[in-house]
Scaffold this active site. Structure first.
Site, mmCIF file in Angstrom:
data_model
loop_
_atom_site.group_PDB
_atom_site.id
_atom_site.type_symbol
_atom_site.label_atom_id
_atom_site.label_comp_id
_atom_site.label_asym_id
_atom_site.label_seq_id
_atom_site.Cartn_x
_atom_site.Cartn_y
_atom_site.Cartn_z
ATOM 1 N N TYR A 311 13.228 -42.838 -13.287
ATOM 2 C CA TYR A 311 12.536 -42.366 -12.085
ATOM 3 C C TYR A 311 11.687 -41.155 -12.439
ATOM 4 O O TYR A 311 12.173 -40.194 -13.052
ATOM 5 C CB TYR A 311 13.576 -42.019 -11.021
ATOM 6 C CG TYR A 311 13.038 -41.555 -9.673
ATOM 7 C CD1 TYR A 311 11.724 -41.775 -9.286
ATOM 8 C CD2 TYR A 311 13.864 -40.889 -8.780
ATOM 9 C CE1 TYR A 311 11.251 -41.345 -8.060
ATOM 10 C CE2 TYR A 311 13.404 -40.458 -7.539
ATOM 11 C CZ TYR A 311 12.097 -40.680 -7.190
ATOM 12 O OH TYR A 311 11.623 -40.257 -5.976
ATOM 13 N N CYS A 312 10.406 -41.163 -12.052
ATOM 14 C CA CYS A 312 9.486 -40.053 -12.264
ATOM 15 C C CYS A 312 9.416 -39.738 -13.760
ATOM 16 O O CYS A 312 9.243 -40.638 -14.576
ATOM 17 C CB CYS A 312 9.916 -38.862 -11.408
ATOM 18 S SG CYS A 312 8.759 -37.462 -11.406
ATOM 19 N N LEU A 313 9.561 -38.484 -14.163
ATOM 20 C CA LEU A 313 9.490 -38.164 -15.584
ATOM 21 C C LEU A 313 10.663 -38.761 -16.358
ATOM 22 O O LEU A 313 10.586 -38.938 -17.576
ATOM 23 C CB LEU A 313 9.442 -36.652 -15.779
ATOM 24 C CG LEU A 313 8.064 -36.031 -15.536
ATOM 25 C CD1 LEU A 313 8.148 -34.513 -15.511
ATOM 26 C CD2 LEU A 313 7.061 -36.485 -16.569
ATOM 27 N N GLY A 315 11.407 -41.793 -15.975
ATOM 28 C CA GLY A 315 10.806 -43.062 -16.372
ATOM 29 C C GLY A 315 9.906 -42.912 -17.582
ATOM 30 O O GLY A 315 9.871 -43.778 -18.466
#
Length: 583
Positions: A311-313, A315
């Site tokens: 998720y987000c960074l 990811g």
């Protein structure tokens, strides 16, 4: 030559420079004055040698003045067409009170001025794109500060409330402001967060911590079904947020949804770093975060592959790890899911306004004192990006109208700020955002370049329409970077609400919808708009679609694995663990 993601030379400012730079950093809330000054110098110097642009602006100012002078007296009669319509996302002047003179004339004067300044800040030959964006953005912030909606005497809604309550709303507003000021001065948390405590009201899905090192705790959740998919799931959240965004209340917990639908879920919980962690780098997060967690999951479920989720960074970090692991046979990963995660940072949206050499050096100076960046400083940049909703609407609602915004689980989580080690934060700002090393094949792990094209696994990628942090068109670029088939979902909502989007949840999620399409490698439209026009429109949450995709890419169902938690001081450490409580 050192790899570009290594710590830059001369990172620490000279001792003589440090007091001044720290004072400036605090005064400017982490925004580099030099970066803003350079942008305006570039804009002004080119405007001064562009008499044709000056003439166009003078003519535009005259036209707008004449339009307003015609509109203002006729608006009293009703039915007069507006001089200018607000932008679609600008809801400040939508209420009916703003359509009545003299407030309609005030609103139109402001919008005309806003339109003129937009013309003045853009389209000047010779100004760099980055400087034009910075200058235009800061000018919008300045104009928004002086909007008639922000003042008692020029806001008809506030005037009506003041008359109706005998100024009680203003007294309540002063009390609200005073409480918030004291909270800021004492580094306290917003009022109401005590109703949402991790481990009591949020992050309550049953589980145990099965591993801990200096950087992560790994949580394994208790199974909720008689059989589970054979392949377990490892979730890597961003380190700039606490993991329980994905395990809020039972009504909107993605973790609970997954375990009740037959998935074995492992979750990384990042440690909130302190001064002793200042030298942790981005590759340490790969090694002691993703790789360490994956080793533990595979030791608990040997001879099975893993559905990896970032998720987000988190990811972005997972994409790096997936590319590094691509040479292993068999590949330890079964699939890769990226949630609102960029892998190409060339066009990071308005967040890119805060990414240039001057700004990054300024942040490095700010971090040098304590060895980390405080999450509250990061939150300030996000508030500026969406200031109409996060700053000025709060001013009107709480300080002028005297109302209180109710605390929610999502808002309480958002107030639970985290920190970032100085070296890691510098490396990802320079290597990923400024130089775009990952997308362009220059990012290195263990001395070897990371090639996202090596990821041949099936990917499920989610982007959100209103994302100010990971713009969906940037997230979409994974289609041309990865070597595997991509199932892409574009969902309604923003960076958080678009992901925390349960099928049957609160009313806030009831209007959810998403577009979805799967593309083989190299077959996705190059233009994101072409994909959008052709993608299937679906109603509801994207969670069931993802669950079906995961189940389709699993080999079989088996009995759930045993759950043996980590024992510390004679006690088994239960979810949500201990790192979540580190302030």
């Amino acid at each position: 030559m050192a790899p570009s993601n290594s710590r830059p030379d001369g990172y620490a400012p000279a001792p003589m420079d440090l007091p001044l730079k720290l004072w400036l950093a605090r005064l400017a809330h982490g925004i580099s004055p030099a970066s803003v000054s350079l942008a305006y110098a570039d804009w002004l110097s080119h405007l001064l040698v562009a008499p044709s642009k000056q003439a166009d602006l003078a003519a535009s100012a005259l036209r707008k003045a004449m339009l307003w002078l015609q509109y203002a007296p006729h608006s009293w009669r009703g039915g007069c067409p507006l001089c200018v319509e607000p932008l679609p996302q600008d809801k400040r002047f939508s209420p009916q009170e703003w359509h009545v003179p003299p407030f309609s004339a005030l609103a139109q004067a402001f919008l005309l001025q806003q339109q003129w300044w937009a013309e003045a800040m853009t389209g000047i030959r010779g100004v760099s794109k980055h400087h034009e964006d910075v200058a235009a953005f800061t000018m919008r912030q300045w104009l928004d500060m002086w909007s008639p909606s922000n003042f008692v005497a020029t806001n008809p809604q506030v005037l009506r409330e003041t008359l109706a309550t005998g100024s009680i709303n203003l007294a309540n507003g002063v009390a609200n402001w005073w409480r918030d000021a004291l909270s800021v001065l004492s580094d306290g948390k917003p009022r109401g967060v005590e109703q949402f405590r991790p481990g009591h009201d949020m992050a309550v899905t049953p589980g145990k911590v099965v591993f801990r090192n200096r950087l992560i705790e790994l949580i394994q959740y208790e199974p909720a079904t008689a059989e589970v998919d054979a392949e377990p799931m490892l979730i890597v959240p961003s380190w700039i947020m606490k993991y329980y965004i994905l395990d809020l209340t039972p009504d909107d917990s993605l973790v609970k949804y997954l375990v009740t639908h037959g998935h074995t879920v492992f979750m990384v919980s990042w440690k909130n770093p302190d001064t002793s962690d200042r030298n942790l780098g981005l590759n340490d997060y790969v090694e002691f975060g993703v790789m360490a967690a994956l080793d533990v999951v595979r030791s608990i479920r040997p001879r099975t592959r893993v559905h990896a989720v970032g998720y987000c960074l988190g990811g972005t970090l997972l994409a790096i790890a997936a590319a590094v692991l691509a040479d292993e046979h068999p590949n330890p990963l079964m699939t890769v899911t990226l949630l609102a995660a960029e892998t190409d940072f060339k066009e990071p949206g308005e967040l890119g306004l805060f990414i240039d050499e001057s700004q990054i050096s300024f942040v490095e100076d700010l971090m040098s004192e304590r060895g980390y960046l405080d999450g509250r400083q990061m939150a300030g940049a996000f508030q500026l990006i969406n200031s109409k909703d996060l700053v000025w609407s709060k001013l009107v609602h709480e300080y002028l109208m005297g109302a209180r915004t109710p605390m929610t689980a999502l808002r309480a989580w958002n107030a639970d700020a985290t920190r970032m080690p100085a070296r890691m934060h510098s490396e990802y700002l320079r290597g990923l955002y400024l130089h775009n090393d990952l997308a362009e094949g220059r990012y290195r792990v263990a001395g070897q370049p990371v090639r996202l094209a090596d990821i041949k696994l099936p990917l499920f990628v989610v982007a959100t329409e209103g994302d100010h942090v990971s713009p969906w068109k940037s997230v979409y670029k994974i289609h041309r970077l990865a070597g595997g088939p991509v199932s892409f979902a574009l969902t309604s909502g923003g960076h958080n609400v678009g992901i925390v989007n349960p099928p049957a949840g609160p009313a806030a999620y009831s209007q959810a919808g998403y577009r979805f399409a799967s593309c083989k490698p190299g077959k996705a439209p190059a233009n994101p708009q072409d994909w959008l026009d052709a993608a299937e429109q679906r109603t509801g949450s994207w969670w069931p679609c993802w669950h079906e995709w995961l189940h389709k890419h699993s080999s079989q169902t088996v009995k759930p694995p045993t759950l043996d938690g980590l024992v510390l001081d004679g006690t088994t450490l239960a979810a949500p663990g201990s790192y979540i409580y580190l302030d």
